[in-house]
Write a protein that holds these residues in place. Sequence first.
Motif, PDB file in Angstrom:
ATOM      1  N   ASN A  13       0.835  -1.204   0.000  1.00 27.83           N
ATOM      2  CA  ASN A  13       0.000   0.000   0.000  1.00 27.83           C
ATOM      3  C   ASN A  13       0.872   1.257   0.000  1.00 27.83           C
ATOM      4  OD1 ASN A  13      -2.032   1.843   0.226  1.00 27.83           O
ATOM      5  ND2 ASN A  13      -2.671   1.237   2.275  1.00 27.83           N
ATOM      6  N   ILE A  14       1.412   1.595  -1.147  1.00 30.89           N
ATOM      7  CA  ILE A  14       2.329   2.735  -1.259  1.00 30.89           C
ATOM      8  C   ILE A  14       1.587   4.059  -1.407  1.00 30.89           C
ATOM      9  CG2 ILE A  14       4.201   1.348  -2.206  1.00 30.89           C
ATOM     10  CD1 ILE A  14       3.393   2.453  -4.986  1.00 30.89           C
ATOM     11  N   HIS A  15       0.274   4.035  -1.549  1.00 26.96           N
ATOM     12  CA  HIS A  15      -0.485   5.260  -1.785  1.00 26.96           C
ATOM     13  C   HIS A  15      -0.978   5.932  -0.510  1.00 26.96           C
ATOM     14  CE1 HIS A  15      -0.285   4.371  -5.992  1.00 26.96           C
ATOM     15  NE2 HIS A  15      -0.768   3.172  -5.772  1.00 26.96           N
ATOM     16  N   LYS A  18       0.386   8.031   5.466  1.00 27.94           N
ATOM     17  CA  LYS A  18       0.702   7.982   6.891  1.00 27.94           C
ATOM     18  C   LYS A  18       1.059   6.569   7.331  1.00 27.94           C
ATOM     19  CE  LYS A  18      -2.112  11.925   8.173  1.00 27.94           C
ATOM     20  NZ  LYS A  18      -3.178  12.424   9.022  1.00 27.94           N
ATOM     21  N   TRP A  19       0.042   5.800   7.673  1.00 26.91           N
ATOM     22  CA  TRP A  19       0.274   4.460   8.203  1.00 26.91           C
ATOM     23  C   TRP A  19      -0.171   3.429   7.191  1.00 26.91           C
ATOM     24  CZ3 TRP A  19      -2.369   8.259  10.933  1.00 26.91           C
ATOM     25  CH2 TRP A  19      -1.610   8.892  11.904  1.00 26.91           C
ATOM     26  N   ARG A  20       0.653   2.424   7.000  1.00 26.88           N
ATOM     27  CA  ARG A  20       0.314   1.357   6.055  1.00 26.88           C
ATOM     28  C   ARG A  20      -0.029   0.101   6.855  1.00 26.88           C
ATOM     29  NH1 ARG A  20       4.922   0.565   2.108  1.00 26.88           N
ATOM     30  NH2 ARG A  20       6.128   0.681   4.003  1.00 26.88           N
ATOM     31  N   TRP A  36      -6.992  -2.756   3.520  1.00 33.16           N
ATOM     32  CA  TRP A  36      -5.840  -1.878   3.741  1.00 33.16           C
ATOM     33  C   TRP A  36      -6.351  -0.479   3.988  1.00 33.16           C
ATOM     34  CZ3 TRP A  36      -6.991  -4.637  -0.600  1.00 33.16           C
ATOM     35  CH2 TRP A  36      -7.525  -3.925  -1.669  1.00 33.16           C
ATOM     36  N   ASN A  37      -5.514   0.368   4.592  1.00 37.79           N
ATOM     37  CA  ASN A  37      -5.886   1.760   4.834  1.00 37.79           C
ATOM     38  C   ASN A  37      -5.991   2.497   3.509  1.00 37.79           C
ATOM     39  OD1 ASN A  37      -5.447   1.016   7.492  1.00 37.79           O
ATOM     40  ND2 ASN A  37      -4.450   2.936   8.003  1.00 37.79           N
TER      41      ASN A  37
END
Length: 119
Positions: A13-15, A18-20, A36-37
């Motif tokens: 989740n590179i997009h 803040k927090w992955r 995923w966030n």
Amino acid sequence: MSITYALKIAEANIHYPKWRLGCVIKKGGAVQSVGWNTLKYDPTDVEDYTVCSVHAEIHALKQMKFKADGCTMYVARALKGGGVGLAKPCCNCQEVIESSGVKKVIFSIDTHTQGIWKP
């Protein structure tokens, strides 16, 4: 094994700036859902519409229509500099998890440690 899968989802989740975090929900050894966030949100995901993100746990539960009776949830956090961080669900996520019927949550604490929460 599933905490490793949750970590891979978080790392991918590179997009999210803040927090992955990654979440995997399993029942009987089979993956039921992943999440995923994300910064994009759907007002049906949250009660407070001023919130601009959806947590990984909520994202995964939404795909199951918030019905996860007897499931185990795995949540992991990928740190920006590499490694693994604390991924214990927040108070809001805990409420949703409890109402969904999840029986156990396994979350990362650090690279070598996991925590367990039983709603």
